[in-house]
Write a protein that holds these residues in place. Structure first.
Motif, mmCIF file in Angstrom:
data_model
loop_
_atom_site.group_PDB
_atom_site.id
_atom_site.type_symbol
_atom_site.label_atom_id
_atom_site.label_comp_id
_atom_site.label_asym_id
_atom_site.label_seq_id
_atom_site.Cartn_x
_atom_site.Cartn_y
_atom_site.Cartn_z
ATOM 1 N N ALA B 85 0.840 -1.206 0.000
ATOM 2 C CA ALA B 85 0.000 0.000 0.000
ATOM 3 C C ALA B 85 0.874 1.254 0.000
ATOM 4 O O ALA B 85 0.561 2.243 -0.662
ATOM 5 C CB ALA B 85 -0.918 -0.010 1.216
ATOM 6 N N HIS B 88 2.252 1.931 -3.421
ATOM 7 C CA HIS B 88 1.252 2.261 -4.432
ATOM 8 C C HIS B 88 0.304 3.357 -3.981
ATOM 9 O O HIS B 88 -0.906 3.219 -4.090
ATOM 10 C CB HIS B 88 0.453 1.011 -4.802
ATOM 11 C CG HIS B 88 1.272 -0.004 -5.522
ATOM 12 N ND1 HIS B 88 2.016 -0.952 -4.856
ATOM 13 C CD2 HIS B 88 1.518 -0.200 -6.830
ATOM 14 C CE1 HIS B 88 2.650 -1.700 -5.731
ATOM 15 N NE2 HIS B 88 2.385 -1.262 -6.937
ATOM 16 N N CYS B 89 0.814 4.406 -3.403
ATOM 17 C CA CYS B 89 -0.085 5.527 -3.142
ATOM 18 C C CYS B 89 0.690 6.831 -3.277
ATOM 19 O O CYS B 89 1.902 6.830 -3.476
ATOM 20 C CB CYS B 89 -0.746 5.413 -1.766
ATOM 21 S SG CYS B 89 0.384 5.547 -0.411
ATOM 22 N N HIS B 90 -0.034 7.938 -3.124
ATOM 23 C CA HIS B 90 0.612 9.223 -3.370
ATOM 24 C C HIS B 90 1.654 9.531 -2.310
ATOM 25 O O HIS B 90 1.576 9.054 -1.193
ATOM 26 C CB HIS B 90 -0.442 10.327 -3.405
ATOM 27 C CG HIS B 90 -1.449 10.106 -4.477
ATOM 28 N ND1 HIS B 90 -1.121 10.137 -5.802
ATOM 29 C CD2 HIS B 90 -2.765 9.792 -4.416
ATOM 30 C CE1 HIS B 90 -2.195 9.868 -6.521
ATOM 31 N NE2 HIS B 90 -3.210 9.647 -5.692
ATOM 32 N N GLN B 93 0.427 10.675 1.185
ATOM 33 C CA GLN B 93 -0.170 9.598 1.982
ATOM 34 C C GLN B 93 0.936 8.638 2.454
ATOM 35 O O GLN B 93 0.933 8.180 3.591
ATOM 36 C CB GLN B 93 -1.174 8.843 1.126
ATOM 37 C CG GLN B 93 -2.245 8.172 1.952
ATOM 38 C CD GLN B 93 -3.258 7.470 1.070
ATOM 39 O OE1 GLN B 93 -3.122 7.401 -0.150
ATOM 40 N NE2 GLN B 93 -4.281 6.942 1.707
ATOM 41 N N TYR B 96 2.692 9.955 5.472
ATOM 42 C CA TYR B 96 1.919 9.768 6.705
ATOM 43 C C TYR B 96 2.042 8.327 7.194
ATOM 44 O O TYR B 96 2.204 8.057 8.391
ATOM 45 C CB TYR B 96 0.433 10.082 6.470
ATOM 46 C CG TYR B 96 0.144 11.555 6.310
ATOM 47 C CD1 TYR B 96 0.810 12.495 7.094
ATOM 48 C CD2 TYR B 96 -0.797 12.009 5.395
ATOM 49 C CE1 TYR B 96 0.550 13.837 6.947
ATOM 50 C CE2 TYR B 96 -1.075 13.353 5.243
ATOM 51 C CZ TYR B 96 -0.385 14.267 6.011
ATOM 52 O OH TYR B 96 -0.641 15.594 5.876
ATOM 53 N N MET B 97 1.937 7.390 6.243
ATOM 54 C CA MET B 97 2.018 5.972 6.619
ATOM 55 C C MET B 97 3.382 5.664 7.241
ATOM 56 O O MET B 97 3.482 4.981 8.253
ATOM 57 C CB MET B 97 1.802 5.094 5.384
ATOM 58 C CG MET B 97 0.374 5.084 4.894
ATOM 59 S SD MET B 97 0.244 4.126 3.373
ATOM 60 C CE MET B 97 -1.154 3.091 3.756
ATOM 61 N N THR B 99 5.311 7.706 8.758
ATOM 62 C CA THR B 99 5.388 8.299 10.093
ATOM 63 C C THR B 99 4.770 7.370 11.132
ATOM 64 O O THR B 99 5.372 7.095 12.175
ATOM 65 C CB THR B 99 4.669 9.654 10.117
ATOM 66 O OG1 THR B 99 5.200 10.458 9.082
ATOM 67 C CG2 THR B 99 4.847 10.340 11.450
ATOM 68 N N LEU B 100 3.556 6.864 10.825
ATOM 69 C CA LEU B 100 2.893 5.955 11.774
ATOM 70 C C LEU B 100 3.768 4.733 12.041
ATOM 71 O O LEU B 100 3.952 4.305 13.184
ATOM 72 C CB LEU B 100 1.552 5.497 11.218
ATOM 73 C CG LEU B 100 0.366 6.432 11.405
ATOM 74 C CD1 LEU B 100 -0.890 5.787 10.870
ATOM 75 C CD2 LEU B 100 0.191 6.754 12.886
#
Lengths: 265, 282
Positions: B85, B88-90, B93, B96-97, B99-100
């Motif tokens: 994921a 395959h995303c901008h 986003q 952010y992922m 960072t988490l």
């Protein structure tokens, strides 16, 4: 983005998973605010008494202090040794140096329980059990590989011609190191220092083996609290640790952004 | 260059301090432990023979291996989904992922274990909530059993599983997948026959990394297992700190060490080790 539906579902799943990774730790916040004397979720009423206890209890304060001393010493020592070593390995760059690098990374991947056994075994005859020196030395050996990795990553983007130029212009080895190499790899050195600090600050398995009474670090005290599983002061300590983690995270994000900028320019 | 061929490279001088420290204070006692495994309490392979004789010992080893395999399977599968994921995303986003992921990486293991204790206990938040909404009548036993240990371990290992996969997926040439689609393969065909095989190095690295880290895991199994789920690491600590028997503990440590080294060797065939750790240290 090719198989639309699957990718979409997967992305939702990934977000849920990522939230699952972070949110459980947050339960420490409500538990730390409970007005009761035992570990529980607060119902309506909130209280800061456990934070008050955390910051006034001599035991907890001395643990914060001891962990701070050990983590800062470890970070300084590991950064010094690790940076020197990384520069040396980078300069040598031979088959043997790569072998040495692999060997020096071992403490990072060998299970902590085995490291703990090793230190425990050797610290007994050396009389280092339950002492600051013992913990700092053990943590330094575990943390130095981190520094080695971050500094080596910085060195990989450093142009060796700069070193050559400095020497051709008549600078000594020391001046070249001090004025040319070190400034260029600063982000790697700082990142390594931060990782070394966190590793030591958070280390429990080795600490459990080689400390007893006179040195009682924060993780050790938390471990005790968790095992006894009654006193909510542990929850307050957990909240403080989460806060420190977030601060350290922001610092490291700023550092790595700066190093990216440097690499781009 | 002359100096290099005649003598040692001067770079070794600044490598020496750390090398000496690790050799003397780390490698030394580890070799000593290996030695102990065949000499304590008496010379010979007695300690290793215990594995065949003692059911209790064998059960501990089996529990450890079983829990590690299940943990690895779940962590790597879920990690693959996260890494996929993320790739395959901008960009926004993705950051952010990331960072988490990194925040969860950085949260102290003790804090996380404590949280699971609060969530999974008989009167923990999960059981209380489920009872309140009437889904269950009796609290579910999440703790003091393998389920609890698995939850805690998988939760801890997922970020470790993601990072090597991410490295491997990011280095893929996306034109290969485009070519596959252009030649008429469906999305799932492209994934199973092209994408998945191309990420094998990442999968192997991530699988072995998680397995190695799980093998010696101490904190979470000791707390969430509550003495009911005995794994090798905890057994070693009991042997050393309570019953003071070095021989058996040294034997288990030696087995673990050889297992880890063998897996590292396999891993180095698929991916540069420094990439794996470089990712893990971030």
């Amino acid at each position: 983005m090719k198989s639309g539906l699957f990718t979409h579902f997967n992305r939702v799943g990934a977000w849920i998973l990522l939230l699952f990774l972070v949110t459980p730790a947050l339960i420490a916040i409500p538990v730390s605010l409970t007005p009761k004397r035992f570990l529980s979720m607060p119902k309506g009423e909130l209280s800061l008494r456990h934070f008050e206890k955390l910051f006034t209890s001599e035991e907890w304060i001395s643990s914060f202090f001891q962990s701070g001393v050990i983590a800062i010493s470890t970070s300084l020592l590991a950064t010094f040794l690790g940076t020197l070593c990384a520069i040396g390995l980078w300069r040598v760059s031979s088959k043997y140096s790569e072998l040495v690098r692999a060997f020096l990374l071992m403490p990072l991947i060998i299970p902590q329980i085995i490291s703990a056994m090793a230190f425990y075994r050797l610290w007994i005859p050396l009389g280092l059990l339950d002492s600051y020196a013992g913990l700092i030395l053990a943590h330094t050996i575990l943390a130095a590989p981190m520094v080695l990795i971050t500094v080596s990553a910085s060195l990989a983007t450093f142009d060796p011609k700069l070193e050559q130029a400095s020497k051709n212009l008549g600078a000594s080895n020391w001046t070249t190191m001090h004025r040319v190499i070190l400034p260029s790899i600063k982000p790697g050195v700082f990142a390594g220092a931060l990782f070394a600090f966190i590793l030591s600050w958070d280390e429990i398995v080795v600490t459990l083996f080689i400390s007893k009474y006179s040195v009682y670090t924060l993780p050790r005290r938390m471990w005790n609290g968790i095992r006894e599983n009654t006193d909510p002061t542990v929850a307050a300590a957990a909240v403080v640790l989460i806060a420190i983690t977030l601060i350290a995270f922001v610092v490291s994000a700023i550092l790595s952004r700066r190093s990216e900028k440097r690499a781009a320019s | 260059m002359n100096a290099l061929t005649k003598h040692m490279h001067p770079g070794w001088l600044i490598i020496a301090p750390l090398l000496a420290l690790v050799t003397l204070l780390y490698l030394g006692p580890i070799l000593n432990i290996l030695w102990l495994s065949v000499t304590d309490p008496e010379p010979g392979l007695g300690n290793y023979a215990k594995l065949g004789e003692s059911d209790a010992l064998l059960r501990i080893v089996w529990t450890t291996v079983r829990i590690c395999i299940i943990t690895t399977l779940f962590s790597v599968t879920l990690g693959y989904s996260i890494a996929y994921a993320m790739v395959h995303c901008h960009q926004r986003q993705k950051s952010y992922m990331l960072t988490l992921l990194l925040v969860s990486f950085w949260i102290s293991i003790l804090v996380r274990t404590f949280s699971w204790l609060m969530l999974l206990g008989r009167k923990g938040l999960v059981n209380v909530t489920l009872e309140d909404i009437g889904l269950i009548a009796e609290p579910i036993a999440f703790m003091r059993n393998e389920l609890g240990v698995l939850i805690g371990m998988i939760h801890y290992m997922i970020p470790y599983a993601v990072l090597p996969l991410l490295v491997s997926m990011q280095s893929l040439d996306t034109r290969v997948m485009d070519a596959s689609r252009n030649l008429g393969a469906s999305g799932s065909q492209t994934f199973w026959r092209i994408y998945l095989p191309l990420t094998t190095p990442g999968l192997v690295a991530s699988t072995l990394l998680v397995f190695i880290l799980s093998l010696g895991f101490y904190v979470t199994p000791a707390v969430l297992g509550g003495g009911k789920v005995l794994m090798v690491a905890e057994y070693i600590s009991v042997q050393l700190l309570v019953t003071l028997k070095w021989g058996t503990a040294a034997m288990l440590a030696a087995l673990m060490l050889f297992g880890v080294l063998a897996m590292l060797w396999v891993m180095s065939r698929f991916m540069k080790l420094s990439t794996v750790f470089g990712g893990a240290a971030r």
